[in-house]
Write an enzyme that holds these catalytic residues in place. Structure first.
Site, PDB file in Angstrom:
ATOM      1  N   SER A   1       0.847  -1.194   0.000  1.00 26.19           N
ATOM      2  CA  SER A   1       0.000   0.000   0.000  1.00 26.19           C
ATOM      3  C   SER A   1       0.882   1.243   0.000  1.00 26.19           C
ATOM      4  O   SER A   1       2.026   1.201   0.460  1.00 26.19           O
ATOM      5  CB  SER A   1      -0.871   0.031   1.253  1.00 26.19           C
ATOM      6  OG  SER A   1      -0.070   0.300   2.390  1.00 26.19           O
ATOM      7  N   ASP A   2       0.351   2.332  -0.515  1.00 24.26           N
ATOM      8  CA  ASP A   2       1.007   3.602  -0.226  1.00 24.26           C
ATOM      9  C   ASP A   2       0.834   3.842   1.268  1.00 24.26           C
ATOM     10  O   ASP A   2       0.054   3.161   1.943  1.00 24.26           O
ATOM     11  CB  ASP A   2       0.424   4.747  -1.071  1.00 24.26           C
ATOM     12  CG  ASP A   2       1.397   5.935  -1.140  1.00 24.26           C
ATOM     13  OD1 ASP A   2       2.287   6.038  -0.260  1.00 24.26           O
ATOM     14  OD2 ASP A   2       1.275   6.766  -2.059  1.00 24.26           O
ATOM     15  N   TRP A   3       1.555   4.816   1.798  1.00 24.02           N
ATOM     16  CA  TRP A   3       1.651   4.990   3.248  1.00 24.02           C
ATOM     17  C   TRP A   3       0.319   5.477   3.838  1.00 24.02           C
ATOM     18  O   TRP A   3      -0.091   6.601   3.603  1.00 24.02           O
ATOM     19  CB  TRP A   3       2.810   5.921   3.562  1.00 24.02           C
ATOM     20  CG  TRP A   3       4.113   5.181   3.761  1.00 24.02           C
ATOM     21  CD1 TRP A   3       4.971   5.351   4.804  1.00 24.02           C
ATOM     22  CD2 TRP A   3       4.710   4.157   2.940  1.00 24.02           C
ATOM     23  NE1 TRP A   3       6.043   4.481   4.696  1.00 24.02           N
ATOM     24  CE2 TRP A   3       5.909   3.747   3.567  1.00 24.02           C
ATOM     25  CE3 TRP A   3       4.340   3.512   1.757  1.00 24.02           C
ATOM     26  CZ2 TRP A   3       6.736   2.744   3.048  1.00 24.02           C
ATOM     27  CZ3 TRP A   3       5.167   2.523   1.234  1.00 24.02           C
ATOM     28  CH2 TRP A   3       6.345   2.152   1.873  1.00 24.02           C
TER      29      TRP A   3
ATOM     30  N   ALA B   1      -2.543   4.207   2.912  1.00 22.32           N
ATOM     31  CA  ALA B   1      -3.574   4.123   1.866  1.00 22.32           C
ATOM     32  C   ALA B   1      -4.438   2.873   2.038  1.00 22.32           C
ATOM     33  O   ALA B   1      -5.338   2.637   1.246  1.00 22.32           O
ATOM     34  CB  ALA B   1      -2.930   4.117   0.482  1.00 22.32           C
TER      35      ALA B   1
END
Ligand code: NOJ
Length: 723
Positions: free
Chosen positions: A255-257, A259
């Site tokens: 995941s993005d941070w 997200a």
């Protein structure tokens, strides 16, 4: 959201290691890697598998992302670290040209070398996973992170992504293709939905990811935004159907941070690792970890799916040979004092300088004012705050979240600290002989600028335009640019210098296109566009201005006459329909007959190239077409040309008028005979996405191939049909 309150690095005494002595590894195929991974993961308990997929929480480890350790059997905690252009939060690293400059070089081999040197540095710091390259598209001119990626054309972005990934991974470091998908603006990035139709999704936004998967990318990062109404990191459609299904991606999705927004929907949708692990930075809770174990126990997620998640991570690690001799992490993003401060720069500054020069775009050169001829030059004026930098400002703003002095990269997580920065003024001072007097006014004061410009033989005026990621607001710009004009009154500065000196040269450091209200000023003889050149900025610029390097950069985006000419702009809405469809960038300008100021693919040279003798050969046995042209350097200086091939599809395919499907950068000696340049078009280049059939289809009918020096400077064309 997570601006670090972090001490600025003090450059303490360092140890250094012989990076070149690190032995090369033999990458495994995914099949080979899976055999090993199955064995290792087969011995793990549910908790151990979950542990692998769950980050330890923001700033709880040395890297921006640290995966959980699966104590027994032994699998290490993985270090995931930004950025696409170099190592973030570390010292004694290189801080090279931005992604957008890599694209502007239009040089596959150079992009590969850039990936390789970054891979060397990341490896030497013990980083398992580099969080790059970025491959979101420059859909709007003002998109804050456009500079991290590769511009407005999917084909160019695809090649640049694949070359970068192959370069990084050749050093045994996992690359991350990010961010899948539709993260084309920063405004409302955590809530808004990018609404993209099926064909546009395949032909534009998924294209670079498809090329990344073909290149063997180990990891893909899902984006903050929603896609067609669903968060990307829990989108079954994006992750399971498109990425893992259609593209056949075998590595892991992180995941993005922050997200990740759920447990079961994310895991069942295709997310394999949550980063940095906590729900919100420092929350101490996670959607994975024990929450995921509970979800398995409740039957919302199968253990087989968790096994798949862990296996993907472990397989990627084996594939990149990280089970053998991988250096331990030896820096600390959050506690620099705990790091070993290993110098990993080697001689990479040479590549960065080369790349800086090779990505500089010459937009105008009236009366051959360039290259400068020092023997005929007595006084040179160098004007503008963008020409120089107060050394104390170098890394003074966390993540480069400010625009002080000369601009060499944007702001946000996509940055790396400068080990040093050669400013344009310094570069010119070092390159010019003592016989040339440099009058500098590194300041945007109009009065001083006019004074300095007046007596000089030539006046070079510098200005910039900056952007970055939304968690930092710089001068009222929350990531995306509020407008695309020059910052700090740059237009007035340029105008004032041009009014005062009939030999004015404009140099622009910018994250993307700008408006140029001064474009018709008769005293502006040359316009030079180094973009975001990184630490060797001034040296690379001097190489071009003095003709040590013949410019060969080409615009990876369109510079419009008018901001309203662009197909799309940054939207404040919570639903962002990608209405322009396939007509992103130059395709829109072509389809609507709009004349840009400087078109995609444009860039001048100090020499001239002639194109001749286009020839088309159809290979009837394999679906394929070979197109060649003869290109000759007919000017007075050695130089490199970027030969570009665009396809016009048969009408039934309903494609934009011209679609980039090939480019080659070739070095040609002046006076040498013409050389052949060859393009091969296979199914990838010749197909369009058929939404009814749900597959790529080669259309029946007549194609036209246009070969030229830019998207609008077509020198040769020919028709062909595929039997
Ligand atoms: C958020 C950014 O969108 C992403 O690109 C980056 O890798 C992570 N933060 C980690 O810093």
């Amino acid at each position: 959201m997570y601006l670090l309150s972090r001490a600025i690095f003090t450059f303490v005494a360092c140890s250094s290691i012989a990076i070149s002595s690190i032995s090369a590894f033999t990458p495994l195929s995914w099949d080979q890697a899976y055999v090993k991974a199955d064995m290792l993961v087969g011995q793990m308990s549910l908790e151990q598998k979950v542990n692998l997929t769950t980050g330890v929480g923001w700033s709880n480890g040395p890297c921006v992302g640290n995966s959980g350790r699966s104590v027994n059997p032994n699998f290490p905690e993985l270090c995931l670290q930004d950025a696409p252009l170099g190592i973030r939060f570390a010292d004694l690293v290189s801080s090279g040209v931005a992604g957008i400059n890599a694209a502007a070089s239009f040089d596959k081999a150079a992009i590969r070398r850039r990936g390789e040197y970054m891979g060397k540095e990341f490896r030497a710091k013990g980083i398992n996973v580099q969080l790059g390259p970025g491959m979101n598209m420059a859909r709007t001119a003002a998109g804050g992170r456009n500079w991290e990626g590769f511009g407005e054309d999917p084909y160019l972005a695809g090649i640049a992504s694949a070359e970068t990934i192959q370069g990084i991974q050749s050093e045994g470091v996992m690359a991350t293709a990010k961010h899948i998908i539709g993260n084309e603006q920063e405004t409302n990035r955590n809530e808004a939905s990018s609404d993209i139709d099926d064909r546009t999704m395949h032909e534009i936004y998924l294209w670079p990811f498809a090329r990344s998967v073909e290149a063997g990318v180990a990891s893909v990062m899902c984006s903050y935004n929603k896609v067609n109404g669903v968060y990307a990191c829990e989108s079954e459609y994006v992750l399971n159907q498109l990425l893992k299904g259609e593209l056949g991606f075998k590595g892991f999705v992180q995941s993005d941070w922050s997200a990740t927004h759920s447990t079961s929907p994310s895991v069942n949708g295709g997310l394999d690792m949550t980063m940095p692990g906590d729900v919100k930075f420092g929350s101490g809770t996670s959607y994975f970890g024990s929450t995921l174990v509970d979800a398995v126990r409740r039957g919302e997620v199968t253990e087989a799916r968790v096994t798949d998640m862990a296996t993907r991570i472990v397989a990627a690690w084996y594939k990149l040979g990280q089970d053998q001799n991988f250096p331990p992490v030896n820096f600390d993003s959050f506690h620099p004092d705990r790091g070993q401060h290993i110098d990993v720069q080697d001689n990479h500054k040479e590549l960065i300088r080369e790349m800086g020069a090779a990505s500089t775009v010459l937009l105008r050169n009236k009366n051959n004012i360039l290259p400068l001829q020092p023997s005929k030059l007595r006084r040179l004026a160098v004007i503008g705050e963008d020409a120089d930098m107060n050394p104390s400002d170098l890394n003074s703003c966390p993540d480069h979240g400010c625009d002080k002095g000369t601009l060499a990269q944007g702001w946000g997580s996509g940055t790396a600290e400068f080990p040093y920065l050669i400013t344009p003024l310094q570069g010119l001072q070092d390159a010019l002989p003592d016989s040339v007097t440099i009058d500098a006014s590194a300041d945007n004061d109009i009065g001083k600028a006019t004074q300095t410009a007046k007596g000089a033989d030539i006046a070079i005026v510098f200005a910039n335009s900056d952007s970055g990621e939304e968690y930092i607001t710089v001068e009222g710009n929350k990531g995306d640019r509020n407008d695309i004009s020059l910052w700090h009154n740059g237009d007035s500065l340029v105008e004032a210098v041009a009014n005062a000196n009939k030999n004015t040269i404009v140099v622009i450091h910018s994250v993307g296109p700008i408006t140029m209200p001064w474009i018709n000023h008769p005293n502006i003889q040359a316009i030079v566009w180094p973009g975001l050149p990184g630490q060797e900025s001034g040296n690379a610029l001097a190489d071009v201005l003095l003709g040590k390097v013949n410019p060969s950069g080409r615009l990876p985006y369109t510079i419009a006459k008018n901001v309203n000419d662009y197909p799309a702009s940054v939207s404040k809405d919570m639903n962002i329909p990608y209405k322009e469809g396939l007509l992103i960038g130059h395709r829109w300008f072509d389809a609507n007959g709009i004349q840009p100021l400087f078109e995609f693919g444009y860039g001048m040279s100090y020499t001239k190239f002639n194109y001749d003798k286009i020839a088309v050969e159809i290979d009837p046995t394999h679906v394929g077409v070979k197109v060649s042209v003869m290109v000759q350097n007919t000017g007075n200086m050695d130089g490199a040309e970027v030969v570009q091939a665009y396809l016009g599809f048969p009408e039934d395919a309903d494609e934009p008028p011209k679609v980039l499907r090939g480019f080659e950068k070739i070095n040609l000696k002046k006076g040498a005979p013409a050389e052949p340049v060859t393009f091969r078009f296979g199914p990838t280049e010749l197909s369009y996405w058929d939404t009814d059939k749900q597959r790529w289809v080669i259309p029946v009918g007549q194609f036209t191939v246009y070969v030229g020096a830019s998207s609008r400077d077509i020198r040769q064309a020919a028709n062909f049909t595929i039997p």
